[in-house]
Design a protein around this motif. Structure first.
Motif: not given
Length: 288
Positions: A181-183, A118-127, A91-97, A129-131
């Motif tokens: 896959w690349g991230f 917490h679901a802050d729209p400016a938080g990095d990790l929700p997007s 899950a390289g994208l998760l590690a990078a973000a 998780a969605l991707a």
């Protein structure tokens, strides 16, 4: 300011945490790392009557291999997520973000699950998780249930979790580099430790010089994280070249609803989404 008074409970298991929430009622709050909740308590934007501290529940920590996916405990710190060998490999994208979240002090205390709940729209990790098409595992009085990331984020600071449920883990499908896959995670912020003005999480699979598929999550382009669906569709089967990526990235802001505020008007955020999407996809696809 000083937080309003509250009772404090530190359960030793998930079952104890669920029971504590049920007993406390809907004025209770779950806390793990506290890096999002504690600032709200200090200015009394949150005033729970009970805090249920899940940071010591071992069953909610760590990363395990489930074959086609990883199961990441919700109380696993950002530091442990970004340095975990399974996450870095599958899950390289998760590690990078995660490496871009705030600063080292916060990454040592803040937790993966806490950031998502917490679901802050400016938080990095929700997007991210969605991707990655992650699935949230919640525990409540009726047992456990799984919530796809696409259904988990409901509105500003609002998730599909019920008041008496605890986010205990997140299931992340594997996207391995040996499968093409690349991230890359690209974000624009005013200072190194501030929230993302706009962020783009990109996972791209290449095959025979073309882009087989792309998954793109957008940070701070609406009340919830969003997928850049039009850009994803435009990239499917496209040649892995700068011109093709640039053309697809022009659709990145379609279907978004960014806000206007002191530091960025909505049209500027839309511009950033297009620019950052091109950068993120090119980096993820290995296009120079």
């Amino acid at each position: 300011m000083i937080p309003a008074s509250f009772d404090y409970v530190r359960p030793a298991s998930v079952d104890e945490a669920v029971a504590a929430l049920a007993e406390a009622g809907d004025d209770a709050k779950v806390i793990t790392g506290g890096q999002s909740l504690l600032p709200l308590l200090r200015v009394r934007l949150a005033a729970p009557t009970v805090l249920v501290d899940c940071s010591r529940i071992e069953a909610m920590r760590g990363v395990s291999d489930e074959g086609s996916s990883l199961l990441i405990g919700a109380a696993t710190t950002h530091h442990d997520v970004m340095h975990d060998p399974l996450v870095r490999r599958h899950a390289g994208l998760l590690a990078a973000a995660t490496a871009t979240v705030a600063d080292p002090q916060i990454r040592h205390r803040g937790t993966f699950g806490g950031s998502l709940a917490h679901a802050d729209p400016a938080g990095d990790l929700p997007s991210v998780a969605l991707a990655l098409d992650a699935t949230m595992v919640a525990a409540g009085p009726a047992g456990r249930r799984e919530i796809p990331a696409a259904e988990f984020f409901v509105d500003y600071f609002t998730t599909a979790l019920e008041w008496d449920e605890v986010l205990v883990a997140v299931r992340v499908p594997k996207l391995d580099t040996d499968a093409g896959w690349g991230f890359h995670y690209e974000k624009f912020n005013r200072t190194a430790q501030s929230w993302a003005m706009v962020g783009v999480a990109a996972a791209v699979q290449r095959s025979n010089g073309s882009i087989a598929q792309a998954r793109i999550g957008l940070t701070n382009m609406g009340p919830t994280p969003l997928r850049a669906a039009a850009t994803e569709a435009a990239l499917a089967g496209a040649t892995a070249a700068a011109d093709a990526v640039g053309g697809a990235a022009r659709h990145a802001a379609e279907g978004t609803s960014p806000t206007s505020e002191l530091h960025a008007q909505a049209d500027y955020r839309e511009h950033l989404a297009r620019v950052l999407t091109k950068r993120a996809v090119m980096a993820a696809a290995g296009i120079s």
